[in-house]
Enzyme design. Structure first.
Site, PDB file in Angstrom:
ATOM      1  N   ASN A 213      33.238 -13.014  10.381  1.00  0.00           N
ATOM      2  CA  ASN A 213      33.988 -14.099   9.771  1.00  0.00           C
ATOM      3  C   ASN A 213      33.213 -14.674   8.597  1.00  0.00           C
ATOM      4  OD1 ASN A 213      36.427 -15.322  10.012  1.00  0.00           O
ATOM      5  ND2 ASN A 213      36.032 -15.848  12.164  1.00  0.00           N
ATOM      6  N   GLY A 214      31.906 -14.838   8.824  1.00  0.00           N
ATOM      7  CA  GLY A 214      30.971 -15.096   7.726  1.00  0.00           C
ATOM      8  C   GLY A 214      30.309 -13.769   7.410  1.00  0.00           C
TER       9      GLY A 214
ATOM     10  N   HIS B  88      22.145 -15.684   8.343  1.00  0.00           N
ATOM     11  CA  HIS B  88      22.294 -14.488   9.201  1.00  0.00           C
ATOM     12  C   HIS B  88      20.977 -13.714   9.289  1.00  0.00           C
ATOM     13  CE1 HIS B  88      26.815 -14.314   7.919  1.00  0.00           C
ATOM     14  NE2 HIS B  88      26.708 -14.926   9.079  1.00  0.00           N
TER      15      HIS B  88
ATOM     16  N   GLY C 252      31.982  -4.990  10.332  1.00  0.00           N
ATOM     17  CA  GLY C 252      31.068  -3.873  10.055  1.00  0.00           C
ATOM     18  C   GLY C 252      30.973  -2.894  11.212  1.00  0.00           C
ATOM     19  N   GLU C 253      31.016  -3.403  12.455  1.00  0.00           N
ATOM     20  CA  GLU C 253      30.848  -2.524  13.620  1.00  0.00           C
ATOM     21  C   GLU C 253      32.133  -1.809  14.016  1.00  0.00           C
ATOM     22  OE1 GLU C 253      29.314  -5.046  16.744  1.00  0.00           O
ATOM     23  OE2 GLU C 253      27.658  -5.697  15.474  1.00  0.00           O
TER      24      GLU C 253
ATOM     25  N   HIS D  37      26.149  -7.565   6.948  1.00  0.00           N
ATOM     26  CA  HIS D  37      26.635  -8.307   8.123  1.00  0.00           C
ATOM     27  C   HIS D  37      28.040  -8.788   7.754  1.00  0.00           C
ATOM     28  CE1 HIS D  37      26.145 -11.182  11.600  1.00  0.00           C
ATOM     29  NE2 HIS D  37      27.159 -11.727  10.937  1.00  0.00           N
ATOM     30  N   LEU D  38      29.058  -8.122   8.319  1.00  0.00           N
ATOM     31  CA  LEU D  38      30.437  -8.414   7.924  1.00  0.00           C
ATOM     32  C   LEU D  38      31.216  -8.946   9.126  1.00  0.00           C
ATOM     33  CD1 LEU D  38      31.091  -5.133   5.868  1.00  0.00           C
ATOM     34  CD2 LEU D  38      30.018  -7.255   5.095  1.00  0.00           C
TER      35      LEU D  38
ATOM     36  N   LYS E 241      26.759 -21.358  23.536  1.00  0.00           N
ATOM     37  CA  LYS E 241      26.704 -19.986  24.058  1.00  0.00           C
ATOM     38  C   LYS E 241      25.342 -19.796  24.700  1.00  0.00           C
ATOM     39  CE  LYS E 241      29.466 -17.800  20.500  1.00  0.00           C
ATOM     40  NZ  LYS E 241      29.323 -17.276  19.168  1.00  0.00           N
TER      41      LYS E 241
ATOM     42  N   ARG F  19      35.924 -18.406   3.300  1.00  0.00           N
ATOM     43  CA  ARG F  19      35.063 -18.851   2.190  1.00  0.00           C
ATOM     44  C   ARG F  19      35.107 -17.832   1.051  1.00  0.00           C
ATOM     45  NH1 ARG F  19      29.802 -19.286   5.753  1.00  0.00           N
ATOM     46  NH2 ARG F  19      31.129 -18.670   7.482  1.00  0.00           N
TER      47      ARG F  19
ATOM     48  N   GLU G 290      21.532 -10.686  17.977  1.00  0.00           N
ATOM     49  CA  GLU G 290      20.666 -11.796  17.580  1.00  0.00           C
ATOM     50  C   GLU G 290      20.007 -12.443  18.797  1.00  0.00           C
ATOM     51  OE1 GLU G 290      24.276 -12.670  15.395  1.00  0.00           O
ATOM     52  OE2 GLU G 290      23.061 -13.888  14.049  1.00  0.00           O
TER      53      GLU G 290
ATOM     54  N   GLY H 247      31.437  -8.128  13.486  1.00  0.00           N
ATOM     55  CA  GLY H 247      32.812  -7.775  13.867  1.00  0.00           C
ATOM     56  C   GLY H 247      33.480  -6.729  12.990  1.00  0.00           C
TER      57      GLY H 247
ATOM     58  N   ARG I  86      18.874 -20.788  18.604  1.00  0.00           N
ATOM     59  CA  ARG I  86      19.241 -20.377  17.253  1.00  0.00           C
ATOM     60  C   ARG I  86      19.339 -21.643  16.406  1.00  0.00           C
ATOM     61  NH1 ARG I  86      24.951 -18.950  14.611  1.00  0.00           N
ATOM     62  NH2 ARG I  86      24.113 -18.265  12.642  1.00  0.00           N
TER      63      ARG I  86
ATOM     64  N   ASN J 156      22.811 -20.868  21.735  1.00  0.00           N
ATOM     65  CA  ASN J 156      23.361 -21.012  20.387  1.00  0.00           C
ATOM     66  C   ASN J 156      24.331 -22.197  20.473  1.00  0.00           C
ATOM     67  OD1 ASN J 156      24.635 -20.806  17.957  1.00  0.00           O
ATOM     68  ND2 ASN J 156      25.066 -18.614  18.111  1.00  0.00           N
TER      69      ASN J 156
HETATM   70  P1  ADP Z   1      31.730 -14.430  13.495  1.00  0.00           P
HETATM   71  O1  ADP Z   1      31.197 -14.531  12.102  1.00  0.00           O
HETATM   72  O2  ADP Z   1      32.696 -15.505  13.847  1.00  0.00           O
HETATM   73  O3  ADP Z   1      30.678 -14.136  14.551  1.00  0.00           O
HETATM   74  P2  ADP Z   1      32.611 -11.709  14.090  1.00  0.00           P
HETATM   75  O4  ADP Z   1      31.335 -11.001  13.807  1.00  0.00           O
HETATM   76  O5  ADP Z   1      33.107 -11.775  15.496  1.00  0.00           O
HETATM   77  O6  ADP Z   1      32.660 -13.142  13.411  1.00  0.00           O
HETATM   78  O7  ADP Z   1      33.751 -10.987  13.204  1.00  0.00           O
HETATM   79  C1  ADP Z   1      35.067 -11.424  13.170  1.00  0.00           C
HETATM   80  C2  ADP Z   1      35.870 -10.421  12.327  1.00  0.00           C
HETATM   81  O8  ADP Z   1      35.647  -9.111  12.873  1.00  0.00           O
HETATM   82  C3  ADP Z   1      37.352 -10.673  12.353  1.00  0.00           C
HETATM   83  O9  ADP Z   1      37.877 -10.554  11.039  1.00  0.00           O
HETATM   84  C4  ADP Z   1      37.892  -9.538  13.216  1.00  0.00           C
HETATM   85  O10 ADP Z   1      39.125  -9.092  12.721  1.00  0.00           O
HETATM   86  C5  ADP Z   1      36.868  -8.455  13.066  1.00  0.00           C
HETATM   87  N1  ADP Z   1      36.800  -7.663  14.316  1.00  0.00           N
HETATM   88  C6  ADP Z   1      36.250  -8.055  15.490  1.00  0.00           C
HETATM   89  N2  ADP Z   1      36.416  -7.095  16.437  1.00  0.00           N
HETATM   90  C7  ADP Z   1      37.100  -6.083  15.850  1.00  0.00           C
HETATM   91  C8  ADP Z   1      37.606  -4.826  16.295  1.00  0.00           C
HETATM   92  N3  ADP Z   1      37.409  -4.400  17.547  1.00  0.00           N
HETATM   93  N4  ADP Z   1      38.256  -4.065  15.387  1.00  0.00           N
HETATM   94  C9  ADP Z   1      38.408  -4.477  14.118  1.00  0.00           C
HETATM   95  N5  ADP Z   1      37.982  -5.671  13.644  1.00  0.00           N
HETATM   96  C10 ADP Z   1      37.334  -6.456  14.487  1.00  0.00           C
END
Ligand code: ADP
Length: 415
Positions: free
Chosen positions: A222-223, A191, A343-344, A219-220, A14, A252, A392, A341, A102, A7
């Site tokens: 940063n994006g 995504h 969502g999980e 898919h929640l 990565k 955004r 992914e 990040g 990717r 990626n």
């Molecule tokens: P990217 O789109 O950069 O891949 P990620 O999927 O890593 O983003 O998500 C980043 C977001 O997820 C940030 O807002 C972060 O606060 C949140 N996040 C990541 N890990 C955790 C966690 N363990 N607990 C709560 N929020 C998290």
């Protein structure tokens, strides 16, 4: 067969290596090179963390002070790590059967993962204007691998491909026809690899015929983006021509009144570059409350910060509005999936988003939700909510392995 997954971003690469056999894939190694293009590059090699005699990455130099002038140097550094006996991933580069890349934007040309040829490279180049931050570095990664790995097959896995099944009524914008027919202005969605991976996992969990399934994937990260997946096919998604549209994100805004950028230019005297920066880098969570990491925002909101609370409420409200509309276009919903990040990991956010989902038959089980279990709804819920870790890279490896197998078959002359 061993598959290298890459990626490639403008200043980072990565990597991950999988051993793929049929439907199974074993994770062999992964890592990240940051600040590519500088003399202060950093390498993190997860596969080496457990090794007693130090990290193979250290032989490249001191992490944080590495001279990695370009993507080719980054790929070479990754090869040295994989070849190092402490890693023991490969003894010769020829053991890598394929490289999966990717690629964010494949435009209308690609509905599935594709062997990279000169024509495919030209098509990815044509899409650079639609993904100026993402497609050019992916091309740099592809070209660097061609030099380093010579004839190893390279496969492009497009973020847009899963959304190729959107019908015209979903992907067309109500704009003059020429903008679409002459300039390709339409919804593409992003995504896609993540939505494809988690929707397939959700369909397995639902345990009913694929054709009967209606899944909404959130898919929640940063994006962020939301997709509606009916009968295993994506029929709607929230991001548009670019990854700026849809739901609110880290920096955004997601969907806005389309006049707004014109208002900023005509009435507020902002330059086009200022508007671009505002929309891509200064909006979303950051714009509303001054922070973009949702962990920080949750903490501040719990301490009484009203702006942070507002930002969290806006995010959940906007996502629930998308989920509601996607349930409507599918005539119902069997599962809502949370991934990436936020969502999980963020149980509070999932609870906010699902607070009014009872009418769909989706009732949160608070304890399961707090424990981040896979199924977070009550047993009686007719619409389930799932927490599914996205992967992914695994999907990219599987796709690359499949393309290579098909290639081998097509080269086998029947007796
Ligand atoms: P990217 O789109 O950069 O891949 P990620 O999927 O890593 O983003 O998500 C980043 C977001 O997820 C940030 O807002 C972060 O606060 C949140 N996040 C990541 N890990 C955790 C966690 N363990 N607990 C709560 N929020 C998290």
């Amino acid at each position: 067969m061993k598959i290298l997954v890459l990626n490639t971003g403008s200043s980072s690469v990565k990597y991950r290596v999988f051993e793929c056999n049929g439907d199974t894939a074993e994770d062999l190694a992964q890592g990240l090179i940051e600040r590519v293009g500088s003399k202060k590059a950093d390498i993190k090699c997860a596969c080496c963390l457990e090794h007693e005699n130090g990290c193979a990455a250290q032989m490249i130099g001191t992490p944080g002070e590495l001279d990695i002038p370009d993507h080719k140097a980054a790929i070479n550094a990754i090869c040295r790590i994989l070849l190092d006996e402490r890693c023991g991933i490969i003894q010769d580069l020829s053991e890598i059967a394929a490289i999966g890349h990717r690629v964010v934007h494949g435009g209308e040309d690609f509905s599935e993962s594709t062997l990279i040829t000169d024509d495919v490279i030209s098509a990815i180049e044509r899409c650079c204007k639609l993904a100026p931050l993402h497609n050019p570095p992916a091309l740099q990664g592809i070209r660097a691998c061609a030099e380093v790995f010579k004839n190893v097959p390279q496969i492009a896995v497009f973020d847009t491909a899963f959304h190729a099944t959107l019908p015209p009524k979903a992907f067309r914008f109500p704009l003059p026809d020429s903008l679409y027919s002459e300039h390709g202005v339409r919804k593409y969605g992003f995504h896609g690899t993540s939505h494809r991976f988690v929707s397939a996992e959700a369909i397995k969990l639902l345990n009913k015929p694929v054709s009967d399934t209606r899944v909404i994937t959130c898919h929640l990260g940063n994006g962020s983006s939301i997709s509606a997946v009916k009968g295993g096919k994506c029929i709607e998604t929230s991001m548009g021509l670019t990854p700026l549209g849809g739901v609110m994100m880290g920096t955004r805004p997601g969907d806005l009144d389309p006049y707004l950028p014109l208002f900023m230019i005509k009435e507020l005297g902002m330059s086009v570059d200022d508007v671009d920066k505002t929309l891509n880098k200064q909006s979303g969570f950051l714009g509303v409350c001054g922070f973009n990491d949702v962990r920080d925002i949750e903490k501040r909101a719990s301490e009484g910060d009203a702006k942070c609370q507002l930002a969290l409420d806006m995010f959940a409200y906007r996502i629930s509005a998308f989920v509601g509309s996607y349930a409507m276009i599918m005539g119902g919903c069997d599962a809502i999936v949370f991934t990436a990040g936020i969502g999980e990991n963020n149980a509070l956010m999932r609870k906010r988003i699902l607070s009014n989902a009872g009418y769909l038959g989706c009732h949160l089980d608070e304890e399961r939700n707090m424990r981040n279990e896979t199924i977070i709804t009550t047993d009686q819920s007719t619409c389930k909510a799932f927490v599914i870790r996205t992967n992914e890279e695994l999907l990219i490896a599987r796709d690359a392995a499949k393309v290579v197998q098909e290639l081998a078959k097509s080269h086998t002359v029947p007796a």
